[in-house]
Design a protein around this motif. Structure first.
Motif, PDB file in Angstrom:
ATOM      1  N   UNK A   1      57.540 -56.666  25.387  1.00  0.00           N
ATOM      2  CA  UNK A   1      56.730 -56.092  24.241  1.00  0.00           C
ATOM      3  C   UNK A   1      55.802 -55.239  24.642  1.00  0.00           C
ATOM      4  N   UNK A   2      55.152 -54.129  23.721  1.00  0.00           N
ATOM      5  CA  UNK A   2      54.265 -53.141  23.979  1.00  0.00           C
ATOM      6  C   UNK A   2      52.981 -53.940  24.673  1.00  0.00           C
ATOM      7  N   UNK A   3      52.376 -55.084  24.224  1.00  0.00           N
ATOM      8  CA  UNK A   3      51.169 -55.968  24.533  1.00  0.00           C
ATOM      9  C   UNK A   3      51.610 -56.439  26.043  1.00  0.00           C
ATOM     10  N   UNK A   4      52.950 -57.091  26.257  1.00  0.00           N
ATOM     11  CA  UNK A   4      53.366 -57.315  27.943  1.00  0.00           C
ATOM     12  C   UNK A   4      53.168 -56.202  28.599  1.00  0.00           C
ATOM     13  N   UNK A   5      53.758 -55.183  28.288  1.00  0.00           N
ATOM     14  CA  UNK A   5      53.979 -53.952  29.243  1.00  0.00           C
ATOM     15  C   UNK A   5      52.641 -53.465  29.340  1.00  0.00           C
ATOM     16  N   UNK A   6      51.710 -53.199  28.733  1.00  0.00           N
ATOM     17  CA  UNK A   6      50.523 -52.647  28.676  1.00  0.00           C
ATOM     18  C   UNK A   6      49.876 -53.423  29.656  1.00  0.00           C
ATOM     19  N   UNK A   7      49.855 -54.924  29.700  1.00  0.00           N
ATOM     20  CA  UNK A   7      48.974 -55.782  30.320  1.00  0.00           C
ATOM     21  C   UNK A   7      49.477 -55.296  31.738  1.00  0.00           C
ATOM     22  N   UNK A   8      50.813 -55.503  31.906  1.00  0.00           N
ATOM     23  CA  UNK A   8      51.460 -55.363  33.259  1.00  0.00           C
ATOM     24  C   UNK A   8      51.057 -53.970  33.851  1.00  0.00           C
ATOM     25  N   UNK A   9      50.822 -52.850  33.156  1.00  0.00           N
ATOM     26  CA  UNK A   9      50.654 -51.575  33.695  1.00  0.00           C
ATOM     27  C   UNK A   9      49.057 -51.527  33.615  1.00  0.00           C
ATOM     28  N   UNK A  10      48.131 -52.038  33.014  1.00  0.00           N
ATOM     29  CA  UNK A  10      46.721 -52.211  33.307  1.00  0.00           C
ATOM     30  C   UNK A  10      46.641 -52.752  34.572  1.00  0.00           C
ATOM     31  N   UNK A  11      47.201 -53.611  34.953  1.00  0.00           N
ATOM     32  CA  UNK A  11      47.213 -54.289  36.306  1.00  0.00           C
ATOM     33  C   UNK A  11      47.711 -53.739  37.427  1.00  0.00           C
ATOM     34  N   UNK A  12      48.911 -53.338  37.349  1.00  0.00           N
ATOM     35  CA  UNK A  12      49.675 -52.550  38.289  1.00  0.00           C
ATOM     36  C   UNK A  12      49.331 -50.797  38.666  1.00  0.00           C
ATOM     37  N   UNK A  13      49.007 -50.264  37.490  1.00  0.00           N
ATOM     38  CA  UNK A  13      48.770 -48.823  37.524  1.00  0.00           C
ATOM     39  C   UNK A  13      47.450 -48.334  37.145  1.00  0.00           C
ATOM     40  N   UNK A  14      47.134 -48.651  35.805  1.00  0.00           N
ATOM     41  CA  UNK A  14      45.677 -48.398  35.398  1.00  0.00           C
ATOM     42  C   UNK A  14      44.578 -48.680  36.197  1.00  0.00           C
ATOM     43  N   UNK A  15      44.634 -49.615  36.797  1.00  0.00           N
ATOM     44  CA  UNK A  15      43.452 -50.194  37.669  1.00  0.00           C
ATOM     45  C   UNK A  15      43.469 -49.245  38.815  1.00  0.00           C
ATOM     46  N   UNK A  16      44.371 -49.098  39.301  1.00  0.00           N
ATOM     47  CA  UNK A  16      44.721 -48.166  40.647  1.00  0.00           C
ATOM     48  C   UNK A  16      44.420 -46.696  40.324  1.00  0.00           C
ATOM     49  N   UNK A  17      44.636 -46.174  39.067  1.00  0.00           N
ATOM     50  CA  UNK A  17      44.184 -44.742  38.816  1.00  0.00           C
ATOM     51  C   UNK A  17      42.933 -44.893  38.211  1.00  0.00           C
ATOM     52  N   UNK A  18      42.273 -45.576  37.491  1.00  0.00           N
ATOM     53  CA  UNK A  18      40.942 -45.517  36.753  1.00  0.00           C
ATOM     54  C   UNK A  18      40.133 -44.776  37.523  1.00  0.00           C
ATOM     55  N   UNK A  19      39.592 -43.492  36.947  1.00  0.00           N
ATOM     56  CA  UNK A  19      38.693 -42.926  37.569  1.00  0.00           C
ATOM     57  C   UNK A  19      39.209 -41.542  38.308  1.00  0.00           C
ATOM     58  N   UNK A  20      40.523 -41.542  38.736  1.00  0.00           N
ATOM     59  CA  UNK A  20      41.127 -40.320  39.383  1.00  0.00           C
ATOM     60  C   UNK A  20      41.541 -39.442  38.340  1.00  0.00           C
ATOM     61  N   UNK A  21      42.079 -39.786  37.116  1.00  0.00           N
ATOM     62  CA  UNK A  21      42.492 -38.692  36.089  1.00  0.00           C
ATOM     63  C   UNK A  21      41.217 -38.361  35.306  1.00  0.00           C
ATOM     64  N   UNK A  22      40.014 -38.894  35.444  1.00  0.00           N
ATOM     65  CA  UNK A  22      39.006 -38.599  34.546  1.00  0.00           C
ATOM     66  C   UNK A  22      38.281 -37.410  35.305  1.00  0.00           C
ATOM     67  N   UNK A  23      38.233 -36.221  34.582  1.00  0.00           N
ATOM     68  CA  UNK A  23      37.721 -34.869  35.067  1.00  0.00           C
ATOM     69  C   UNK A  23      38.884 -34.343  35.959  1.00  0.00           C
ATOM     70  N   UNK A  24      40.079 -34.810  36.249  1.00  0.00           N
ATOM     71  CA  UNK A  24      40.954 -34.157  37.182  1.00  0.00           C
ATOM     72  C   UNK A  24      41.546 -32.997  36.652  1.00  0.00           C
ATOM     73  N   UNK A  25      41.771 -32.734  35.276  1.00  0.00           N
ATOM     74  CA  UNK A  25      42.252 -31.743  34.450  1.00  0.00           C
ATOM     75  C   UNK A  25      41.258 -30.588  34.117  1.00  0.00           C
ATOM     76  N   UNK A  26      41.685 -29.596  34.854  1.00  0.00           N
ATOM     77  CA  UNK A  26      40.533 -28.555  34.583  1.00  0.00           C
ATOM     78  C   UNK A  26      41.404 -27.494  33.667  1.00  0.00           C
ATOM     79  N   UNK A  27      40.735 -27.370  32.432  1.00  0.00           N
ATOM     80  CA  UNK A  27      41.562 -26.461  31.551  1.00  0.00           C
ATOM     81  C   UNK A  27      41.519 -24.655  32.017  1.00  0.00           C
ATOM     82  N   UNK A  28      42.831 -24.105  31.872  1.00  0.00           N
ATOM     83  CA  UNK A  28      42.615 -22.700  32.071  1.00  0.00           C
ATOM     84  C   UNK A  28      42.123 -21.901  31.200  1.00  0.00           C
ATOM     85  N   UNK A  29      41.758 -22.322  29.947  1.00  0.00           N
ATOM     86  CA  UNK A  29      41.149 -21.846  28.790  1.00  0.00           C
ATOM     87  C   UNK A  29      39.749 -21.981  28.975  1.00  0.00           C
ATOM     88  N   UNK A  30      39.143 -20.861  29.343  1.00  0.00           N
ATOM     89  CA  UNK A  30      37.544 -21.174  29.609  1.00  0.00           C
ATOM     90  C   UNK A  30      37.077 -21.408  28.296  1.00  0.00           C
TER      91      UNK A  30
END
Length: 295
Positions: free
Chosen positions: A4-33
């Motif tokens: 289910x979406x809830x179970x899948x998101x829980x698994x992803x939050x534990x295995x993926x989101x927790x490892x990536x948290x903070x890495x994506x914030x500010x990682x994307x710099x737009x080319x449109x000034x």
């Protein structure tokens, strides 16, 4: 999606989101000034004002220096363009392209949403279009997951995916400048390059190309039935035929070269995400390449 979406998101939050948290914030710099700056009006120039913001046309007309006044909108709107066409069903059960797309969409929605950005989704298959308006909460990420579950396996062959139509739909939907992330295997028809160029002129566009082994290699299994995932057309071939294997490899290489050239001409970075790869590692690589490209 098997879970289910809830179970899948829980698994992803534990295995993926927790490892990536903070890495994506500010990682994307737009080319449109100044893409987060909106023009709000004019006012007379005063001491200490930035002369770069002087509107010279208005100044000449009124014979008095006037500044263009802006307000800054720090909120980023992200649109996830999700390919739900028949070719996305390829791959082994539980780890096919549509499974990986669902995981990527949930992870991105959760990560961007946690940063205060608004995330919307466009689920596209030729003849079918579903839209989840932008939102930020965890419940909103689950709403995107519910739409993914609803459309999973819906396409079983028939009309070939019109990539141009998918990109044009994204352009119509994203009215203000936004980050548009296209998740697709990019297998389909249509003059998609022009549509991509139009989209990239107004928005920052990133392509995540989801690839399965079946897209690139022909198994040596003797006589097999090959089915076009998009049209449903079937053909019996000898997979051990050396000439057939060479032609198949040439066709794959030509397809990849056309895709890379089209993305390059549009100025859109394309990142390959293989279905058998660790999702967190793949996204870390995407972030690293984005930073290298922006620096």
């Amino acid at each position: 999606m098997a879970a289910t979406p809830e179970k899948l998101l829980l698994r992803l939050e534990w295995k993926v989101v927790r490892r990536l948290d903070g890495r994506l914030q500010g990682a994307h710099r737009t080319a449109h000034r100044g893409s987060g700056i909106d023009f709000t009006g004019l006012r007379p120039y005063g001491d200490g004002d930035d002369a770069r913001h002087i509107d010279w046309n208005v100044t000449a007309r009124l014979d008095e220096p006037h500044l263009r006044v802006f307000t800054e909108d720090r909120e980023l709107t992200v649109w996830l363009v999700l390919d739900r066409s028949a070719s996305m069903l390829a791959g082994r059960p539980g780890r096919g392209k549509h499974d990986v797309l669902a995981e990527l969409a949930l992870v991105l929605a959760r990560l961007f949403g946690r940063g205060g950005n608004r995330v919307g989704a466009l689920l596209f298959d030729t003849g079918m279009l579903r839209v989840v308006p932008p939102g930020t909460s965890r419940r909103h990420a689950l709403r995107i997951g519910a739409e993914l579950e609803r459309t999973a396996g819906a396409a079983r062959g028939g009309a070939t995916t019109d990539l141009a139509e998918m990109l044009d739909a994204a352009g119509r939907l994203a009215r203000r400048r936004a980050l548009v992330v296209v998740l697709s295997d990019f297998i389909g028809d249509g003059d998609w390059e022009r549509s991509l160029q139009r989209l990239a002129r107004r928005h920052e566009v990133v392509a995540l190309r989801i690839v399965d082994t079946a897209d690139d290699a022909l198994p040596e299994a003797g006589l097999i039935v090959v089915e076009d995932a998009e049209t449903g057309e079937q053909l019996v071939v000898d997979s051990a035929d050396p000439l057939l294997r060479v032609r198949f490899r040439e066709a794959v290489d030509a397809r990849d070269a056309r895709l890379a050239a089209g993305m390059r001409r549009a100025g859109v970075p394309v990142h390959r995400v293989d279905t058998d790869r660790d999702l967190a590692e793949a996204l870390v690589e995407v972030v690293a390449r984005t930073r290298d490209r922006s620096s």
